[in-house]
Motif scaffolding. Structure first.
Motif, PDB file in Angstrom:
ATOM      1  N   THR A   1       0.823  -1.217   0.000  1.00  0.00           N
ATOM      2  CA  THR A   1       0.000   0.000   0.000  1.00  0.00           C
ATOM      3  C   THR A   1       0.852   1.259   0.000  1.00  0.00           C
ATOM      4  O   THR A   1       0.618   2.187  -0.782  1.00  0.00           O
ATOM      5  CB  THR A   1      -0.956   0.005   1.224  1.00  0.00           C
ATOM      6  OG1 THR A   1      -1.899  -1.056   1.066  1.00  0.00           O
ATOM      7  CG2 THR A   1      -1.700   1.320   1.332  1.00  0.00           C
ATOM      8  N   VAL A   2       1.857   1.309   0.864  1.00  0.00           N
ATOM      9  CA  VAL A   2       2.692   2.516   0.939  1.00  0.00           C
ATOM     10  C   VAL A   2       3.616   2.621  -0.281  1.00  0.00           C
ATOM     11  O   VAL A   2       3.875   3.719  -0.783  1.00  0.00           O
ATOM     12  CB  VAL A   2       3.477   2.580   2.276  1.00  0.00           C
ATOM     13  CG1 VAL A   2       4.606   1.581   2.323  1.00  0.00           C
ATOM     14  CG2 VAL A   2       4.029   3.984   2.500  1.00  0.00           C
ATOM     15  N   ILE A   3       4.105   1.489  -0.780  1.00  0.00           N
ATOM     16  CA  ILE A   3       4.942   1.524  -1.984  1.00  0.00           C
ATOM     17  C   ILE A   3       4.152   2.108  -3.154  1.00  0.00           C
ATOM     18  O   ILE A   3       4.636   3.001  -3.874  1.00  0.00           O
ATOM     19  CB  ILE A   3       5.455   0.115  -2.337  1.00  0.00           C
ATOM     20  CG1 ILE A   3       6.381  -0.415  -1.240  1.00  0.00           C
ATOM     21  CG2 ILE A   3       6.201   0.129  -3.686  1.00  0.00           C
ATOM     22  CD1 ILE A   3       6.708  -1.898  -1.349  1.00  0.00           C
ATOM     23  N   ASN A   4       2.935   1.634  -3.348  1.00  0.00           N
ATOM     24  CA  ASN A   4       2.105   2.121  -4.453  1.00  0.00           C
ATOM     25  C   ASN A   4       1.732   3.596  -4.279  1.00  0.00           C
ATOM     26  O   ASN A   4       1.679   4.353  -5.250  1.00  0.00           O
ATOM     27  CB  ASN A   4       0.834   1.268  -4.576  1.00  0.00           C
ATOM     28  CG  ASN A   4       1.121  -0.093  -5.186  1.00  0.00           C
ATOM     29  OD1 ASN A   4       1.908  -0.225  -6.113  1.00  0.00           O
ATOM     30  ND2 ASN A   4       0.490  -1.132  -4.659  1.00  0.00           N
ATOM     31  N   LYS A   5       1.485   3.992  -3.031  1.00  0.00           N
ATOM     32  CA  LYS A   5       1.140   5.392  -2.745  1.00  0.00           C
ATOM     33  C   LYS A   5       2.295   6.318  -3.126  1.00  0.00           C
ATOM     34  O   LYS A   5       2.106   7.351  -3.788  1.00  0.00           O
ATOM     35  CB  LYS A   5       0.807   5.537  -1.259  1.00  0.00           C
ATOM     36  CG  LYS A   5       0.410   6.939  -0.832  1.00  0.00           C
ATOM     37  CD  LYS A   5       0.083   6.964   0.656  1.00  0.00           C
ATOM     38  CE  LYS A   5      -0.312   8.367   1.096  1.00  0.00           C
ATOM     39  NZ  LYS A   5      -0.639   8.402   2.555  1.00  0.00           N
ATOM     40  N   ILE A   6       3.510   5.943  -2.707  1.00  0.00           N
ATOM     41  CA  ILE A   6       4.692   6.751  -3.023  1.00  0.00           C
ATOM     42  C   ILE A   6       4.967   6.713  -4.524  1.00  0.00           C
ATOM     43  O   ILE A   6       5.242   7.747  -5.146  1.00  0.00           O
ATOM     44  CB  ILE A   6       5.908   6.276  -2.205  1.00  0.00           C
ATOM     45  CG1 ILE A   6       5.715   6.630  -0.730  1.00  0.00           C
ATOM     46  CG2 ILE A   6       7.208   6.877  -2.744  1.00  0.00           C
ATOM     47  CD1 ILE A   6       6.740   6.038   0.205  1.00  0.00           C
ATOM     48  N   TRP A   7       4.876   5.539  -5.108  1.00  0.00           N
ATOM     49  CA  TRP A   7       5.164   5.381  -6.536  1.00  0.00           C
ATOM     50  C   TRP A   7       4.267   6.292  -7.385  1.00  0.00           C
ATOM     51  O   TRP A   7       4.728   6.946  -8.325  1.00  0.00           O
ATOM     52  CB  TRP A   7       4.976   3.925  -6.947  1.00  0.00           C
ATOM     53  CG  TRP A   7       5.375   3.662  -8.370  1.00  0.00           C
ATOM     54  CD1 TRP A   7       4.577   3.719  -9.483  1.00  0.00           C
ATOM     55  CD2 TRP A   7       6.682   3.312  -8.845  1.00  0.00           C
ATOM     56  NE1 TRP A   7       5.297   3.422 -10.608  1.00  0.00           N
ATOM     57  CE2 TRP A   7       6.587   3.170 -10.247  1.00  0.00           C
ATOM     58  CE3 TRP A   7       7.905   3.104  -8.216  1.00  0.00           C
ATOM     59  CZ2 TRP A   7       7.686   2.833 -11.033  1.00  0.00           C
ATOM     60  CZ3 TRP A   7       9.006   2.758  -8.998  1.00  0.00           C
ATOM     61  CH2 TRP A   7       8.888   2.631 -10.388  1.00  0.00           C
TER      62      TRP A   7
END
Length: 319
Positions: free
Chosen positions: A170-176
């Motif tokens: 979730t956080v990886i996709n948000k930052i990406w």
């Protein structure tokens, strides 16, 4: 036997050494001697973090080696990390500068967010603040503002690359999605018992290089408990190592390297340091790789129980 790749290509087009020296829990003269020997035998990736409390020793050794002409700065790849107490925008910038001062460097090659679940910065230098009940005190930060600070550090040439550690999808996709400069590295626990297939696919789809710690089962971690299986003692690993005349550790490292992931073995003995960097000079058979892949059982040695109480933690997502 087929050799494995000594470098992995980041999404910037630049390369990161496949094998790095992990330095968690290593300090003082033990670290200085191990690092000096590691550089002598060819290690070029050094992994540290502000929270490890050992950047000064690493800086001393690296400065000495460069001064004596035995290594060049451009040939080194140095990674450090922003602790959870410094996830605020200004704090992130200050943390990076603190690390650079400790390391005696103008820039690092990779700067990671050590963990996205934050702790409050009380201004007293305490990197693991506790609440009144003795548990880790938690604080939420806007992780996108943290990433903005990381991007600023790239723009100021204080780091070449930026990335993440111990982060969930979730956080990886948000930052990406929001990033102007995309994460190029994800560092996390990965080994035969925890193969991180979901995060591995996510990283492969986005061109993020995954770097693995705890590849040998993290036996020296402070909270080692007796109720988790000892990876180095696994019968399948021991049978393969005996048949190939390799140590169980070499087999485990080679396996993760064959998944096209970086590895960060940690050792302070010369024999092991040499074995660990030589692990790319041979490869397991596809049959043995398949045997080890069947060992996956979702055993996590670094469990971060404090993070699971954090409002930003997503239950049932891997990290």
């Amino acid at each position: 036997m087929t050799s494995l790749r000594k470098y992995l290509t980041l999404n910037s087009g630049k390369r990161i050494p496949t094998v790095g020296l992990g330095t968690y829990m290593m300090k003082n003269d033990v670290l200085r001697e191990a690092l000096d020997y590691a550089l002598y035998i060819g290690y070029r990736h050094i992994d540290t973090a502000l929270s490890y409390g050992n950047e000064v020793e690493i800086g001393d050794v690296v400065e000495s080696r460069i001064k004596h002409g035995t290594v060049k700065r451009k040939d080194l790849f140095i990674t450090t990390k922003i602790p959870p107490v410094y996830l605020g925008y200004k704090d992130c910038l200050e943390s990076a500068e603190k690390s650079l001062d400790n390391l005696k460097l103008n820039y690092v090659d990779m700067l990671l967010i050590h963990h996205p679940c934050g702790n409050p910065n009380r201004g007293d230098g305490n990197l693991k603040p506790l609440d009144k009940n003795g548990g880790r005190e938690l604080a939420s930060y806007d992780i996108l503002r943290t990433w903005n600070a990381m991007e600023k550090l790239v723009g100021e040439n204080r780091t070449v690359h930026i990335g993440l550690s111990n982060c969930q999808p979730t956080v990886i996709n948000k930052i990406w999605k929001a990033a102007k400069i995309k994460p190029s590295n994800l560092q996390l626990e990965c080994h035969a018992y925890l193969q991180q297939n979901e995060l591995g696919k996510l990283c492969a789809d986005k061109g993020i290089i995954m770097t693995s710690y705890g590849v040998l089962g993290a036996m020296a971690r402070p909270d080692q408990s007796g109720n988790k299986p000892v990876l180095l003692d696994d019968p399948v690993i021991k049978e393969i190592s005996s048949r190939m005349n390799r140590t169980p550790g070499e087999v485990l490292l080679n396996f993760v390297a064959q998944l096209n992931r970086g590895i960060l073995p940690k050792s302070q003995t010369k024999v092991r340091l040499k074995q660990n960097i030589d692990v790319l000079g041979w490869s397991l058979s596809q049959e043995d790789v398949k045997l080890i892949k069947n060992l996956g059982r979702n055993v996590k040695y670094f469990d971060f129980p404090w993070a699971k109480n954090h409002p930003d933690y997503v239950p049932n997502e891997p990290f």
